[in-house]
Enzyme design. Structure first.
Site, PDB file in Angstrom:
ATOM      1  N   GLN A   1      -4.867 -40.688 -11.027  1.00 35.40           N
ATOM      2  CA  GLN A   1      -6.026 -41.360 -10.422  1.00 35.40           C
ATOM      3  C   GLN A   1      -5.917 -41.384  -8.896  1.00 35.40           C
ATOM      4  O   GLN A   1      -6.880 -41.106  -8.185  1.00 35.40           O
ATOM      5  CB  GLN A   1      -6.103 -42.793 -10.967  1.00 35.40           C
TER       6      GLN A   1
ATOM      7  N   HIS B   1      -9.466 -58.599 -10.419  1.00 37.95           N
ATOM      8  CA  HIS B   1      -8.937 -57.238 -10.540  1.00 37.95           C
ATOM      9  C   HIS B   1      -9.263 -56.427  -9.283  1.00 37.95           C
ATOM     10  O   HIS B   1      -8.385 -55.782  -8.702  1.00 37.95           O
ATOM     11  CB  HIS B   1      -9.494 -56.550 -11.784  1.00 37.95           C
TER      12      HIS B   1
ATOM     13  N   TYR C   1      -9.206 -39.461  -7.114  1.00 32.83           N
ATOM     14  CA  TYR C   1     -10.390 -40.328  -7.207  1.00 32.83           C
ATOM     15  C   TYR C   1     -11.296 -40.310  -5.976  1.00 32.83           C
ATOM     16  O   TYR C   1     -12.453 -40.752  -6.052  1.00 32.83           O
ATOM     17  CB  TYR C   1     -10.009 -41.763  -7.566  1.00 32.83           C
TER      18      TYR C   1
ATOM     19  N   GLU D   1      -5.941 -50.765 -19.555  1.00 32.56           N
ATOM     20  CA  GLU D   1      -6.860 -51.686 -18.882  1.00 32.56           C
ATOM     21  C   GLU D   1      -7.460 -52.583 -19.949  1.00 32.56           C
ATOM     22  O   GLU D   1      -8.080 -52.110 -20.904  1.00 32.56           O
ATOM     23  CB  GLU D   1      -7.944 -50.928 -18.101  1.00 32.56           C
TER      24      GLU D   1
ATOM     25  N   ARG E   1      -5.355 -51.146  -0.110  1.00 38.86           N
ATOM     26  CA  ARG E   1      -6.028 -51.117   1.190  1.00 38.86           C
ATOM     27  C   ARG E   1      -5.515 -52.257   2.043  1.00 38.86           C
ATOM     28  O   ARG E   1      -4.345 -52.255   2.441  1.00 38.86           O
ATOM     29  CB  ARG E   1      -7.552 -51.167   1.002  1.00 38.86           C
TER      30      ARG E   1
ATOM     31  N   LYS F   1      -8.774 -40.947 -16.536  1.00 34.48           N
ATOM     32  CA  LYS F   1      -9.319 -41.842 -17.546  1.00 34.48           C
ATOM     33  C   LYS F   1     -10.019 -41.130 -18.699  1.00 34.48           C
ATOM     34  O   LYS F   1     -10.316 -41.755 -19.713  1.00 34.48           O
ATOM     35  CB  LYS F   1     -10.291 -42.830 -16.899  1.00 34.48           C
TER      36      LYS F   1
HETATM   37 MN    MN Z   1     -11.656 -49.347 -16.609  1.00 34.64          MN
END
Ligand code: MN
Length: 427
Positions: free
Chosen positions: A250, A143, A254, A209, A152, A263
């Site tokens: 997000q 992940h 973040y 998730e 990135r 979240k």
């Molecule tokens: Mn999570």
């Protein structure tokens, strides 16, 4: 410590357990349920039934264990869990003994059986844990690598710290809800382009998730640490966990402190806590950790667990599509390392703290644990059984996580962790 007699694969129960059930006598997971006429109480799943521990206690079947009636006549497992690992292990062993086909004590007392067994279809399952603090890790290498590659540089997909410590953040406990609770799509700030100001809108990139969470007993006093060798004694059990995430929110919020409103609007857990004891037979080795980890993160023995996981999306028309098949054994960092790291600076953990694994992706395309990865940032829309496609989760979709361990004909399952997405509340 007393052996786990309840795990014997030869055991059979006098309670009927349908073929393929998640809840044979070798599982005996704990949950909290209520009926229309009765107060919330603690129960144990067996086949399609629930063993009512409050009734069992009143009838005297739990004598010589350290539990009081209030530990079972409760709206969470926390009072019971306050008694710690040995007591809850002894309790599960006792329940196993009462349910064994060769033990007549309860089996042959029909008037008692009627009082202690209730059908799962007749009850409402409640959030099993009063969650004190919630921590989310980021412990699946596949992940982390996928996300790093997408956002990135594929050559430097993992940040320099990733293989030296289990990355995590402190999440929000108040919005953890039990399976079956509908979730509203969150509103929030998004800013897809650096050249324009942010806007306030309903998230357009709502994701799930696929995670597994563990819940802890009371830990040590603040200032003391829990070693990897001690960690299992502080873990009560595991649940399926959906850490709902709004990717567009997000992305904008973040940096530099990590996820926040993307979240904190909701996380969904399955209602049955499968004890770590019940999962001991399914231990497997974890991946080789290279570079070598610091001494406080070293561990002995098999600390990963072979748990098959899958995610399905059921649109409002009812046709389910399985979008992921993964496995908890893929975790790079195991639970003992997560707990040792969490406490190494002296942070105290408490009864009912919940620690989630982070998204569990496997190494292959069909095994990714979020839509972000499955549809690869929206570039590979997922074909659904009903002919529609998905990049992210749509209003009306029910996201269902299932999980089970299986070996030597014994299946220890988690039931379901599901939630329907409702439209955003715009205002
Ligand atoms: Mn999570």
């Amino acid at each position: 410590m007393m052996e786990i007699s309840a795990n014997d694969p030869r055991l059979k129960s006098w309670v009927d357990v349908p073929q393929g059930s998640d809840f044979p006598i070798q599982n005996l997971p704990f949950g909290v349920f209520r009926t229309e006429s009765q107060l919330p109480r603690v129960g144990v799943a067996i086949g399609d039934k629930i063993l009512d521990l409050k009734a069992l206690h009143i009838l005297g079947y739990l004598e010589n264990l350290p539990f009081r009636l209030e530990d079972f006549l409760a709206d969470s497992l926390n009072p019971m869990m306050k008694q710690g690992k040995k007591a809850t292990r002894d309790l599960r062993n006792r329940i196993s003994k009462l349910l064994r086909s060769d033990m007549p004590d309860l089996r042959d007392r029909e008037h008692h059986v009627k009082q202690v067994l209730v059908s799962q279809s007749e009850v409402q399952m409640l959030l099993p844990i009063r969650v004190g603090d919630y921590t989310d890790f980021y412990s699946s290498e596949d992940h982390a690598r996928n996300v790093g590659t997408m956002f990135r540089d594929p050559a430097k997909a993992l940040l320099p710290n990733w293989k030296h410590l289990p990355v995590g953040y402190h999440g929000r406990a108040s919005s953890i809800v039990v399976s079956g609770t509908p979730i509203h799509r969150p509103m929030g700030q998004v800013n897809p382009s650096d050249d324009t100001p942010p806007t306030f809108k309903a998230s357009g990139q709502l994701d799930f998730e696929l995670e597994v969470a563990f819940v802890t007993f009371d830990g040590k006093p603040m200032g003391q640490r829990i070693s990897t060798g001690e960690a299992d004694d502080y873990i009560f059990g595991l649940m399926l966990f959906n850490d709902w995430s709004a990717r567009d929110i997000q992305r904008w919020e973040y940096v530099p402190l990590g996820p926040f409103l993307a979240k904190n609007f909701a996380s969904t857990v399955s209602p049955w806590v499968v004890t770590l004891d019940a999962l001991e037979p399914f231990r497997v080795p974890g991946p080789v950790q290279d570079p070598e980890v610091l001494p406080y993160l070293k561990y002995e023995g098999n600390k990963n667990i072979d748990i098959h996981l899958e995610v399905g999306i059921i649109p409002s028309n009812g046709q389910e599509t399985i979008v992921s098949r993964s496995n908890y054994k893929h975790m790079y960092w195991n639970m003992t390392q997560q707990l040792a790291h969490h406490t190494v600076g002296g942070c105290n953990i408490k009864c009912g703290d919940m620690m989630a694994s982070g998204t569990i992706s496997g190494p292959t395309e069909g095994s990714f644990g979020s839509m972000l990865e499955i549809a690869w940032k929206g570039t590979k829309p997922v074909a659904m059984t009903d002919g529609s496609t998905r990049n992210f989760i749509l209003d009306g979709d029910n996201v269902v996580i299932r999980g089970y361990a299986e070996k030597e004909g014994v299946r220890v399952g988690f039931g379901k962790c599901e939630g329907v997405v409702l439209p955003a509340i715009e205002f």
